[in-house]
Motif scaffolding. Sequence first.
Motif, PDB file in Angstrom:
ATOM      1  N   THR A 252      -0.352  -0.656  -5.478  1.00  0.00           N
ATOM      2  CA  THR A 252      -1.309  -0.425  -6.550  1.00  0.00           C
ATOM      3  C   THR A 252      -0.577   0.243  -7.702  1.00  0.00           C
ATOM      4  OG1 THR A 252      -3.114  -0.132  -4.970  1.00  0.00           O
ATOM      5  CG2 THR A 252      -3.472   0.681  -7.196  1.00  0.00           C
ATOM      6  N   SER A 253      -0.756  -0.298  -8.914  1.00  0.00           N
ATOM      7  CA  SER A 253      -0.134   0.268 -10.107  1.00  0.00           C
ATOM      8  C   SER A 253      -1.176   0.302 -11.219  1.00  0.00           C
ATOM      9  CB  SER A 253       1.075  -0.568 -10.537  1.00  0.00           C
ATOM     10  OG  SER A 253       1.625  -0.074 -11.744  1.00  0.00           O
ATOM     11  N   MET A 254      -1.375   1.464 -11.814  1.00  0.00           N
ATOM     12  CA  MET A 254      -2.402   1.629 -12.837  1.00  0.00           C
ATOM     13  C   MET A 254      -1.800   2.176 -14.123  1.00  0.00           C
ATOM     14  SD  MET A 254      -5.652   3.091 -10.652  1.00  0.00           S
ATOM     15  CE  MET A 254      -6.748   2.736 -12.033  1.00  0.00           C
TER      16      MET A 254
ATOM     17  N   THR B 298      -7.605   3.311 -22.460  1.00  0.00           N
ATOM     18  CA  THR B 298      -7.893   2.143 -21.633  1.00  0.00           C
ATOM     19  C   THR B 298      -7.188   2.282 -20.296  1.00  0.00           C
ATOM     20  OG1 THR B 298      -6.020   0.910 -22.570  1.00  0.00           O
ATOM     21  CG2 THR B 298      -8.171   0.642 -23.627  1.00  0.00           C
ATOM     22  N   ILE B 299      -7.798   1.706 -19.265  1.00  0.00           N
ATOM     23  CA  ILE B 299      -7.229   1.725 -17.920  1.00  0.00           C
ATOM     24  C   ILE B 299      -7.047   0.292 -17.466  1.00  0.00           C
ATOM     25  CG2 ILE B 299      -7.560   2.459 -15.534  1.00  0.00           C
ATOM     26  CD1 ILE B 299      -9.313   4.720 -16.557  1.00  0.00           C
ATOM     27  N   ASN B 300      -5.860  -0.024 -17.017  1.00  0.00           N
ATOM     28  CA  ASN B 300      -5.552  -1.375 -16.576  1.00  0.00           C
ATOM     29  C   ASN B 300      -4.919  -1.329 -15.192  1.00  0.00           C
ATOM     30  OD1 ASN B 300      -4.922  -4.181 -16.504  1.00  0.00           O
ATOM     31  ND2 ASN B 300      -2.864  -3.708 -17.234  1.00  0.00           N
ATOM     32  N   VAL B 301      -5.491  -2.082 -14.264  1.00  0.00           N
ATOM     33  CA  VAL B 301      -4.899  -2.206 -12.937  1.00  0.00           C
ATOM     34  C   VAL B 301      -3.866  -3.328 -13.010  1.00  0.00           C
ATOM     35  CG1 VAL B 301      -5.322  -2.620 -10.495  1.00  0.00           C
ATOM     36  CG2 VAL B 301      -7.029  -1.426 -11.870  1.00  0.00           C
ATOM     37  N   ALA B 302      -2.609  -2.961 -13.197  1.00  0.00           N
ATOM     38  CA  ALA B 302      -1.547  -3.943 -13.377  1.00  0.00           C
ATOM     39  C   ALA B 302      -1.116  -4.577 -12.057  1.00  0.00           C
ATOM     40  CB  ALA B 302      -0.342  -3.292 -14.048  1.00  0.00           C
ATOM     41  N   ARG B 303      -1.235  -3.845 -10.967  1.00  0.00           N
ATOM     42  CA  ARG B 303      -0.889  -4.352  -9.648  1.00  0.00           C
ATOM     43  C   ARG B 303      -1.932  -3.867  -8.640  1.00  0.00           C
ATOM     44  NH1 ARG B 303       2.078  -6.301 -12.753  1.00  0.00           N
ATOM     45  NH2 ARG B 303       4.349  -6.556 -12.681  1.00  0.00           N
ATOM     46  N   ALA B 304      -2.371  -4.799  -7.806  1.00  0.00           N
ATOM     47  CA  ALA B 304      -3.259  -4.457  -6.688  1.00  0.00           C
ATOM     48  C   ALA B 304      -3.166  -5.622  -5.718  1.00  0.00           C
ATOM     49  CB  ALA B 304      -4.696  -4.239  -7.152  1.00  0.00           C
ATOM     50  N   PHE B 305      -2.127  -5.611  -4.873  1.00  0.00           N
ATOM     51  CA  PHE B 305      -1.909  -6.767  -4.017  1.00  0.00           C
ATOM     52  C   PHE B 305      -1.558  -6.368  -2.591  1.00  0.00           C
ATOM     53  CE2 PHE B 305       2.363  -6.064  -5.850  1.00  0.00           C
ATOM     54  CZ  PHE B 305       3.166  -6.097  -4.710  1.00  0.00           C
ATOM     55  N   ILE B 306      -1.734  -7.345  -1.696  1.00  0.00           N
ATOM     56  CA  ILE B 306      -1.388  -7.218  -0.283  1.00  0.00           C
ATOM     57  C   ILE B 306      -0.406  -8.334   0.046  1.00  0.00           C
ATOM     58  CG2 ILE B 306      -2.263  -7.265   2.087  1.00  0.00           C
ATOM     59  CD1 ILE B 306      -5.038  -6.554   0.887  1.00  0.00           C
ATOM     60  N   GLN B 307       0.669  -7.994   0.757  1.00  0.00           N
ATOM     61  CA  GLN B 307       1.633  -8.986   1.227  1.00  0.00           C
ATOM     62  C   GLN B 307       1.766  -8.872   2.740  1.00  0.00           C
ATOM     63  OE1 GLN B 307       5.086  -8.045  -1.257  1.00  0.00           O
ATOM     64  NE2 GLN B 307       4.735  -9.904  -2.450  1.00  0.00           N
ATOM     65  N   TRP B 308       1.673 -10.022   3.413  1.00  0.00           N
ATOM     66  CA  TRP B 308       1.748 -10.025   4.869  1.00  0.00           C
ATOM     67  C   TRP B 308       2.014 -11.439   5.365  1.00  0.00           C
ATOM     68  CZ3 TRP B 308      -1.779 -12.207   8.543  1.00  0.00           C
ATOM     69  CH2 TRP B 308      -1.536 -11.832   9.876  1.00  0.00           C
ATOM     70  N   ALA B 309       2.970 -11.573   6.267  1.00  0.00           N
ATOM     71  CA  ALA B 309       3.269 -12.834   6.940  1.00  0.00           C
ATOM     72  C   ALA B 309       3.499 -13.975   5.955  1.00  0.00           C
ATOM     73  CB  ALA B 309       2.145 -13.190   7.904  1.00  0.00           C
ATOM     74  N   GLY B 310       4.155 -13.682   4.824  1.00  0.00           N
ATOM     75  CA  GLY B 310       4.441 -14.702   3.827  1.00  0.00           C
ATOM     76  C   GLY B 310       3.380 -14.853   2.752  1.00  0.00           C
TER      77      GLY B 310
END
Length: 487
Positions: free
Chosen positions: A116-118, A129-141
């Motif tokens: 998570t990167s804000m 302003t607030i921006n969610v630049a990253r919000a990801f899940i990585q798993w099994a490819g």
Amino acid sequence: MYRLKALLLGSASVIAVAGAQAADLPVKAKAVEYVKICSLYGAGFYYVPGSDICIKFSGYARADYGWDVNGARTPQYSGAAGAQDRTVNAFSTRHRANFQVDTRTQTSYGTLRTLTSMHFENQDQGTVTINVARAFIQWAGFTFGRTKSFTDPVPGFGDDGFGSLHNWQNQSDTASAGTNQIAYTWEFADGHTLSVGADERRFKSTANLSTAGLVSVGNTPLGSEHGEQYPNPWVVYRVTQAWGQFSTALIGNPIHAAYYTAPTPGFACTQPGTTLCGYPQDTWGFAALTGVEVKLPMLAPGDHVGAYFNYGQGASAYSGGLNLSSPGLFAANNQVALGWVTDAVYVNGSGFELTTSWAVAGAYEHFWLSNFSTTWYGNLTEIKYNDTVVASRWFCGANGGGAQSFTVAAATVCDPGFRLWSVGAHTDWYPVPGFRLAVDVVYVNIETAFKDQQVTLTKTQGARPTGVYTAKDQGILSAVFRAQRTF
């Protein structure tokens, strides 16, 4: 009864005294569970107490100060800033606080990661302003969520590559804000990977040129896109090795619009822009993005050179540039450089005519010292319209095109295409690790549409008067200073 009460009170006193004495005795403290370092994923990770999850906190504080740029980042060649008169703010600032949380843990299917990167940002003393630049899940490819698009070609020319402080106008780059996507990656030997997936729709404009007043100088024509039905599919091949990296991507971009705004064969269209009217047949645009970066330690430790080439039809936000805008740069003596960016155009009753765009760029970074470097860079992009659009003079109000906010002589070829190129350099100094001081200077030039022809503008920008202008190539010089502390 008196003796019984006395006995009970006496017993209670003894118990109370004994309890008080027991409370005064030293008690062995409960063991404290200290935070342990997690060395599996590099420096900065710690185990979350009571779990096998490793976590890392990081971020940065940044201050940007720019001249002849918007938001301390974008050269002022378009929109209201393109007026270049006394209504325009030449000085601009942007301040950002970034906070990131990275978690990882091992599973039987590989590492399970979240990031998570804000951004918390204030630009030109405006609202935060607030921006969610990253919000990801990585798993099994798999990758689920918001992150930098896999399709962005290497090398990056922003924070993740050659470090330009300006917003590059002709690069397909989502490093700063990210994009919503889903992807799957196969990893092969020697740093080779193949990824497939889909990003949220990315487009410039699908414009119905039958609409009067739709086209004006310095503004991208308002599109009449059909609502998003599905994301943009893509496939990416990438290799990362000791010599550097290479990537190539192919992206599909759906082109579809809402309804015609006038009667057409088979449709009475008594209520323009409704389901009583027809619409252009859906089609697809595409973009091919290729980039390469080569390390040059034989010249100096850290030296590297990179380049990319993008090409597409109906996908200008990819092959023309994510940040590219329709230019409208005014100058003295009633001169202006202009042109328009779209993915596709049409008129009532016609099909789509796809816009062709391409971009090329290169950069070289040299380290004078281990903490002091200079980067030189340049790029060129072209927006080109096909013979149908040009010969039919749709942008100039003929053959179904509506009256626009400019006119040219009938003898003038009605070609709204243009070129944009820029050259620049930035110098970076790291007095201590993680602390960057940098200056970036860039010159942007617009090779205008209708070059050397008279253009009558009925709508302009800023305090520029309406009337007759001469279309001439124009350029603008801008500069940005940055101070950033990363932790």
